[in-house]
Scaffold this motif. Structure first.
Motif, PDB file in Angstrom:
ATOM      1  N   LEU A 129       6.783   7.268  -7.780  1.00 58.13           N
ATOM      2  CA  LEU A 129       5.941   7.329  -8.988  1.00 58.13           C
ATOM      3  C   LEU A 129       5.010   6.123  -9.028  1.00 58.13           C
ATOM      4  CD1 LEU A 129       5.337   8.561 -11.839  1.00 58.13           C
ATOM      5  CD2 LEU A 129       7.184   7.108 -12.708  1.00 58.13           C
ATOM      6  N   GLY A 130       3.724   6.395  -9.215  1.00 56.26           N
ATOM      7  CA  GLY A 130       2.785   5.290  -9.416  1.00 56.26           C
ATOM      8  C   GLY A 130       2.925   4.748 -10.830  1.00 56.26           C
ATOM      9  N   LYS A 131       2.536   3.498 -11.017  1.00 52.78           N
ATOM     10  CA  LYS A 131       2.654   2.882 -12.354  1.00 52.78           C
ATOM     11  C   LYS A 131       1.856   3.660 -13.396  1.00 52.78           C
ATOM     12  CE  LYS A 131       3.320  -1.878 -10.731  1.00 52.78           C
ATOM     13  NZ  LYS A 131       2.999  -1.898  -9.304  1.00 52.78           N
ATOM     14  N   ASN A 132       0.811   4.339 -12.954  1.00 59.89           N
ATOM     15  CA  ASN A 132      -0.041   5.092 -13.883  1.00 59.89           C
ATOM     16  C   ASN A 132       0.337   6.576 -13.940  1.00 59.89           C
ATOM     17  OD1 ASN A 132      -0.844   5.965 -11.391  1.00 59.89           O
ATOM     18  ND2 ASN A 132      -3.017   5.500 -11.661  1.00 59.89           N
ATOM     19  N   THR A 157      -3.498   1.376  -8.319  1.00 54.40           N
ATOM     20  CA  THR A 157      -3.027   1.832  -6.999  1.00 54.40           C
ATOM     21  C   THR A 157      -3.566   0.900  -5.916  1.00 54.40           C
ATOM     22  OG1 THR A 157      -3.078   4.084  -7.850  1.00 54.40           O
ATOM     23  CG2 THR A 157      -2.940   3.832  -5.464  1.00 54.40           C
ATOM     24  N   ILE A 158      -4.822   0.516  -6.048  1.00 57.62           N
ATOM     25  CA  ILE A 158      -5.417  -0.406  -5.069  1.00 57.62           C
ATOM     26  C   ILE A 158      -4.688  -1.754  -5.099  1.00 57.62           C
ATOM     27  CG2 ILE A 158      -7.529  -1.688  -4.500  1.00 57.62           C
ATOM     28  CD1 ILE A 158      -9.084   0.786  -5.565  1.00 57.62           C
ATOM     29  N   GLN A 159      -4.376  -2.193  -6.319  1.00 58.30           N
ATOM     30  CA  GLN A 159      -3.689  -3.488  -6.448  1.00 58.30           C
ATOM     31  C   GLN A 159      -2.288  -3.456  -5.841  1.00 58.30           C
ATOM     32  OE1 GLN A 159      -5.150  -6.189  -7.283  1.00 58.30           O
ATOM     33  NE2 GLN A 159      -7.037  -5.171  -7.918  1.00 58.30           N
ATOM     34  N   HIS A 160      -1.748  -2.234  -5.688  1.00 57.91           N
ATOM     35  CA  HIS A 160      -0.404  -2.063  -5.119  1.00 57.91           C
ATOM     36  C   HIS A 160      -0.382  -2.529  -3.660  1.00 57.91           C
ATOM     37  CE1 HIS A 160       3.552  -0.390  -5.626  1.00 57.91           C
ATOM     38  NE2 HIS A 160       3.458   0.357  -4.545  1.00 57.91           N
ATOM     39  N   ASP A 161      -1.551  -2.507  -3.023  1.00 54.66           N
ATOM     40  CA  ASP A 161      -1.613  -2.881  -1.606  1.00 54.66           C
ATOM     41  C   ASP A 161      -2.633  -3.999  -1.396  1.00 54.66           C
ATOM     42  OD1 ASP A 161      -2.206  -3.068   1.132  1.00 54.66           O
ATOM     43  OD2 ASP A 161      -1.270  -1.116   1.414  1.00 54.66           O
ATOM     44  N   LYS A 194       9.138  -2.009 -10.025  1.00 58.47           N
ATOM     45  CA  LYS A 194       8.674  -2.617 -11.292  1.00 58.47           C
ATOM     46  C   LYS A 194       7.497  -1.873 -11.929  1.00 58.47           C
ATOM     47  CE  LYS A 194      10.192  -7.277 -10.324  1.00 58.47           C
ATOM     48  NZ  LYS A 194       9.869  -8.357  -9.415  1.00 58.47           N
ATOM     49  N   GLY A 195       7.427  -1.952 -13.263  1.00 63.79           N
ATOM     50  CA  GLY A 195       6.219  -1.551 -13.989  1.00 63.79           C
ATOM     51  C   GLY A 195       6.043  -0.062 -14.211  1.00 63.79           C
ATOM     52  N   LYS A 196       7.116   0.717 -14.130  1.00 64.90           N
ATOM     53  CA  LYS A 196       6.958   2.165 -14.272  1.00 64.90           C
ATOM     54  C   LYS A 196       7.557   2.699 -15.575  1.00 64.90           C
ATOM     55  CE  LYS A 196       6.852   2.439  -9.303  1.00 64.90           C
ATOM     56  NZ  LYS A 196       7.375   3.008  -8.065  1.00 64.90           N
ATOM     57  N   ASP A 228      16.726   4.310 -11.191  1.00 66.42           N
ATOM     58  CA  ASP A 228      17.628   3.197 -11.504  1.00 66.42           C
ATOM     59  C   ASP A 228      17.146   2.456 -12.756  1.00 66.42           C
ATOM     60  OD1 ASP A 228      15.431   1.992 -10.334  1.00 66.42           O
ATOM     61  OD2 ASP A 228      16.543   1.103  -8.656  1.00 66.42           O
ATOM     62  N   TYR A 229      16.191   3.087 -13.463  1.00 69.84           N
ATOM     63  CA  TYR A 229      15.832   2.565 -14.800  1.00 69.84           C
ATOM     64  C   TYR A 229      16.949   2.955 -15.770  1.00 69.84           C
ATOM     65  CZ  TYR A 229      11.036   1.127 -13.816  1.00 69.84           C
ATOM     66  OH  TYR A 229       9.931   0.466 -13.357  1.00 69.84           O
TER      67      TYR A 229
END
Ligand SMILES: O=C1O[C@H](COP(=O)(O)O)[C@@H](O)[C@H](O)[C@H]1O
Length: 230
Positions: A129-132, A157-161, A194-196, A228-229
């Protein structure tokens, strides 16, 4: 959608791998659509412990970053070679890949879409799952794409990499579209990292919106969401 909450990443990985093991025992040459990223790494390590069971499994790469070459250490290609194809001894004949930096992109996109349709439904699709709320590179937008396509990536998504966010050209991706995903017989949806929180909360409302492409998984009859949230 069946939702299973587990205590930690290790449990998530073991449970996800056990679903694939069960599927591959029933159909040894199953077609496995493979995500990359932090979410499935542990699961692939678990699967590799039983690699002889996967001696006929076929793999298709689910998505790939544009701009960086396939040989770049941060590419999805490098990830799959390192975490899935290598450890599980999956040879090139059983692996379907693609290159977003191809000299003939339209032809390459058509080749993969034709493969997906000819082999549809795929048997197992692993999703992170992407954060967005994205799945593969199907990003939140007014409209979602059905087929395999070139995707404009969201900033998160770009910031992910880091390799992409430092590039001079606008980054893009290629990915399996919503139709290919939703036609798959079984989807294993891993929500970890993180962040989802917000994206997961939105999914759990069961409201389907193109603002959250993952919410369309409610339309599928066989999705295992493992998180695991707490
Ligand atoms: O950008 C992406 O992110 C998701 C989640 O990545 P993860 O590292 O948190 O697992 C990934 O599943 C997706 O394929 C990719 O587009």
């Amino acid at each position: 959608m069946r939702i299973t909450r587990v205590a930690n990443y290790q449990e998530l990985s073991a449970l996800a791998a056990s679903h694939v093991l069960q599927a591959v025992k029933a159909k040894p040459d199953l077609l496995f659509c493979a995500a990359t990223g932090g979410s499935p790494t542990g699961m692939y390590a678990e699967m590799a412990k039983e690699k002889t069971v996967f001696s006929q499994m076929r793999v298709i790469k689910m998505d790939e970053w544009g701009i960086i070459p396939a040989t770049h250490p941060d590419s999805c290609e490098s990830y799959l070679q390192k975490h899935l194809l290598g450890p599980m001894d999956i040879p090139a004949e059983r692996y379907v890949s693609f290159d977003p930096n191809s000299a003939e992109p339209e032809k390459e996109i058509q080749r993969i879409e034709s493969y997906i349709q000819a082999n549809s439904p795929m048997d197992v699709c692993i999703l992170g799952l992407g954060k967005n709320g994205h799945i593969a590179f199907n990003e939140p937008a007014a409209n979602l794409q059905a087929g395999f396509h070139k995707a404009t990536l969201a900033e998160s998504t770009i910031q992910h990499d880091p390799a992409l966010s430092q590039g001079l050209e606008p980054a893009f991706g290629w990915c399996v579209g919503m139709q290919g995903i939703l036609q798959t017989k079984k989807i294993i949806f891993l929500v970890t990292g993180k962040g989802k929180e917000a994206a997961l909360e939105q999914i759990l409302t069961q409201q389907i919106s193109t603002d959250c492409p993952a919410s369309f998984l409610w339309l599928h009859p066989n999705v295992e969401l493992i998180t695991d949230y707490q």
